[in-house]
Design a protein around this motif. Structure first.
Motif, PDB file in Angstrom:
ATOM      1  N   LEU A  47      29.718  -7.155 -14.119  1.00 56.39           N
ATOM      2  CA  LEU A  47      29.333  -6.444 -15.336  1.00 56.39           C
ATOM      3  C   LEU A  47      27.848  -6.618 -15.615  1.00 56.39           C
ATOM      4  CD1 LEU A  47      32.367  -7.330 -17.656  1.00 56.39           C
ATOM      5  CD2 LEU A  47      32.052  -5.348 -16.150  1.00 56.39           C
ATOM      6  N   PHE A  48      27.324  -7.797 -15.332  1.00 53.43           N
ATOM      7  CA  PHE A  48      25.887  -8.020 -15.495  1.00 53.43           C
ATOM      8  C   PHE A  48      25.097  -7.138 -14.542  1.00 53.43           C
ATOM      9  CE2 PHE A  48      21.905 -10.300 -14.637  1.00 53.43           C
ATOM     10  CZ  PHE A  48      21.420 -10.437 -15.933  1.00 53.43           C
ATOM     11  N   VAL A  49      25.584  -6.998 -13.311  1.00 53.18           N
ATOM     12  CA  VAL A  49      24.933  -6.114 -12.340  1.00 53.18           C
ATOM     13  C   VAL A  49      24.900  -4.687 -12.872  1.00 53.18           C
ATOM     14  CG1 VAL A  49      25.141  -5.100 -10.035  1.00 53.18           C
ATOM     15  CG2 VAL A  49      25.505  -7.556 -10.354  1.00 53.18           C
ATOM     16  N   VAL A  50      26.006  -4.232 -13.453  1.00 48.82           N
ATOM     17  CA  VAL A  50      26.055  -2.884 -14.023  1.00 48.82           C
ATOM     18  C   VAL A  50      25.043  -2.743 -15.158  1.00 48.82           C
ATOM     19  CG1 VAL A  50      27.497  -1.255 -15.300  1.00 48.82           C
ATOM     20  CG2 VAL A  50      28.458  -2.517 -13.368  1.00 48.82           C
ATOM     21  N   GLY A  51      24.952  -3.741 -16.013  1.00 45.88           N
ATOM     22  CA  GLY A  51      23.989  -3.702 -17.108  1.00 45.88           C
ATOM     23  C   GLY A  51      22.559  -3.642 -16.620  1.00 45.88           C
ATOM     24  N   VAL A  52      22.242  -4.411 -15.579  1.00 42.19           N
ATOM     25  CA  VAL A  52      20.888  -4.405 -15.029  1.00 42.19           C
ATOM     26  C   VAL A  52      20.578  -3.059 -14.382  1.00 42.19           C
ATOM     27  CG1 VAL A  52      19.360  -5.469 -13.323  1.00 42.19           C
ATOM     28  CG2 VAL A  52      20.846  -6.903 -14.714  1.00 42.19           C
ATOM     29  N   ILE A  53      21.559  -2.458 -13.726  1.00 46.40           N
ATOM     30  CA  ILE A  53      21.356  -1.131 -13.140  1.00 46.40           C
ATOM     31  C   ILE A  53      20.965  -0.130 -14.224  1.00 46.40           C
ATOM     32  CG2 ILE A  53      22.529   0.822 -12.041  1.00 46.40           C
ATOM     33  CD1 ILE A  53      24.142  -1.200 -10.434  1.00 46.40           C
ATOM     34  N   ALA A  54      21.653  -0.190 -15.372  1.00 47.58           N
ATOM     35  CA  ALA A  54      21.332   0.716 -16.476  1.00 47.58           C
ATOM     36  C   ALA A  54      19.913   0.484 -16.982  1.00 47.58           C
ATOM     37  CB  ALA A  54      22.341   0.523 -17.610  1.00 47.58           C
ATOM     38  N   VAL A  55      19.521  -0.775 -17.117  1.00 51.07           N
ATOM     39  CA  VAL A  55      18.165  -1.093 -17.569  1.00 51.07           C
ATOM     40  C   VAL A  55      17.138  -0.597 -16.554  1.00 51.07           C
ATOM     41  CG1 VAL A  55      16.566  -2.973 -18.077  1.00 51.07           C
ATOM     42  CG2 VAL A  55      18.910  -3.062 -18.947  1.00 51.07           C
ATOM     43  N   MET A  56      17.406  -0.800 -15.277  1.00 50.91           N
ATOM     44  CA  MET A  56      16.477  -0.340 -14.238  1.00 50.91           C
ATOM     45  C   MET A  56      16.337   1.176 -14.238  1.00 50.91           C
ATOM     46  SD  MET A  56      17.231  -2.767 -10.936  1.00 50.91           S
ATOM     47  CE  MET A  56      16.760  -4.490 -10.938  1.00 50.91           C
ATOM     48  N   ALA A  57      17.434   1.889 -14.465  1.00 52.10           N
ATOM     49  CA  ALA A  57      17.368   3.345 -14.501  1.00 52.10           C
ATOM     50  C   ALA A  57      16.455   3.814 -15.625  1.00 52.10           C
ATOM     51  CB  ALA A  57      18.772   3.925 -14.667  1.00 52.10           C
ATOM     52  N   VAL A  58      16.557   3.154 -16.788  1.00 49.88           N
ATOM     53  CA  VAL A  58      15.707   3.517 -17.922  1.00 49.88           C
ATOM     54  C   VAL A  58      14.249   3.176 -17.641  1.00 49.88           C
ATOM     55  CG1 VAL A  58      15.223   3.033 -20.351  1.00 49.88           C
ATOM     56  CG2 VAL A  58      17.582   3.293 -19.586  1.00 49.88           C
TER      57      VAL A  58
END
Length: 346
Positions: A47-58
């Motif tokens: 879940l942390f990996v998913v959250g970081v992916i979202a931050v990186m996309a932004v």
């Protein structure tokens, strides 16, 4: 009261996406990260990996839209105006008096703007993560020549907060790259790059689950070293700087590529083959965190995959050193930027 409980539950639901899970007491004896919090590993780490992916996309879109694309457009349009003023455009040479850039010229500018912005995000990420990776490896007391510390004390669990953060953000980056590659126009090495990223994510996950994070951390920082200079060299070319500049940047890239991926990395591989059995009992005991067996050791999974990228970098090196070409992005040859269509019409 009901509203407060709802907000509390919602924050608890989001917490694993933006903070590290499984905190544990600090080990009684630790030689590194003595002031850090420590964590176990588990499924919530995904879940942390998913959250970081979202931050990186932004962050990628913010830097692309508001930093790199405006700068590249300003620079390339200024160069185009200068070129037209000096009478070097086809329109002036043919005497047709065009005052506006041609469609082909604008397509070339747009191509440079897009590619410059793409490489800009890569430069930011690799530079920042390389610096953080150096910090992590220095604190873990990893050397560049002697690597016995990679294996002493295995299994390396629990993990210090910075180590866990480093590993999971790296995993998130390469997972994000898979999504980016799939969304962008496919280039001629699309399959090779997708394969590389899938294998990278798989091996990082495997080494993380098997508590091989120390060897994984030093390999990642070695791999990231030359990845700083490759996008930088491409950026200098995309915005039309003199080719001598991109050639010099590429020379630094090639030197770092040779030193890190052919010398230091092979020392890590040597240590994996010959030092690991000296310090680790190769046995399957999941209840105490031991997953390294004789079969796993013989496969060398944690350290063999970086050689998959040597062929691409070797191809770039041969083009410049042997054939005397300018440093170029060999991935861009078959991109669908509209310019190739004009050439076909001509």
């Amino acid at each position: 009261m009901a509203s407060s409980l709802t907000q509390l539950k919602f924050s608890e639901l989001l917490q694993p996406f933006f903070s590290l899970s499984y905190p544990v007491p600090k080990p009684a004896q630790t030689e590194s990260f003595t002031d850090s919090s420590y964590y176990a590993t588990g499924p919530k780490d995904l879940l942390f990996v998913v959250g970081v992916i979202a931050v990186m996309a932004v962050l990628r879109d913010i830097t692309r839209i508001y930093v790199f694309e405006p700068f590249a457009k300003w620079k390339l349009m200024a160069d185009l105006r200068t070129t037209r003023t000096n009478g070097h455009t086809n329109g002036h040479a043919n005497g047709n008096g065009r005052s506006k850039p041609s469609k082909k010229e604008l397509q070339k500018v747009n191509h440079g703007v897009v590619r410059f912005a793409e490489q800009g995000w890569a430069l930011i990420y690799y530079t920042a993560q390389w610096c953080f990776g150096v910090y992590v490896n220095v604190k873990l007391q990893h050397g560049l020549i002697s690597h016995s510390n990679l294996w002493i004390g295995y299994p390396h669990t629990p993990l210090a907060g910075p180590v866990k953060f480093y590993y999971l953000t790296q995993t998130a980056f390469y997972t994000h790259q898979i999504l980016v590659l799939q969304a962008e126009a496919h280039r001629k090495d699309h399959i090779q790059m997708m394969s590389h990223h899938f294998i990278t994510v798989f091996l990082m996950g495997l080494s993380y689950a098997f508590h091989c994070t120390r060897v994984g951390s030093i390999i990642m920082v070695l791999m990231d070293t030359c990845d700083i200079y490759l996008p930088l060299g491409k950026m200098t070319k995309y915005i039309g700087l003199p080719h001598q500049i991109s050639d010099w940047v590429f020379a630094v890239f090639m030197l770092s590529w040779f030193v890190t991926r052919h010398i230091f990395y092979n020392l890590v591989l040597w240590s994996t083959i010959f030092d690991l059995p000296k310090f680790i009992d190769l046995e399957w005991k999941p209840e105490i965190g031991k997953f390294l067996t004789v079969e796993y050791h013989h496969s060398h999974l944690p350290t063999d995959h970086p050689t998959l990228m040597v062929r691409y970098h070797h191809q770039v090196a041969i083009r410049v050193v042997v054939h005397g070409e300018e440093a170029d992005d060999v991935r861009s040859d078959d991109e669908d930027d509209g310019e190739s269509d004009d050439k076909k019409k001509d």
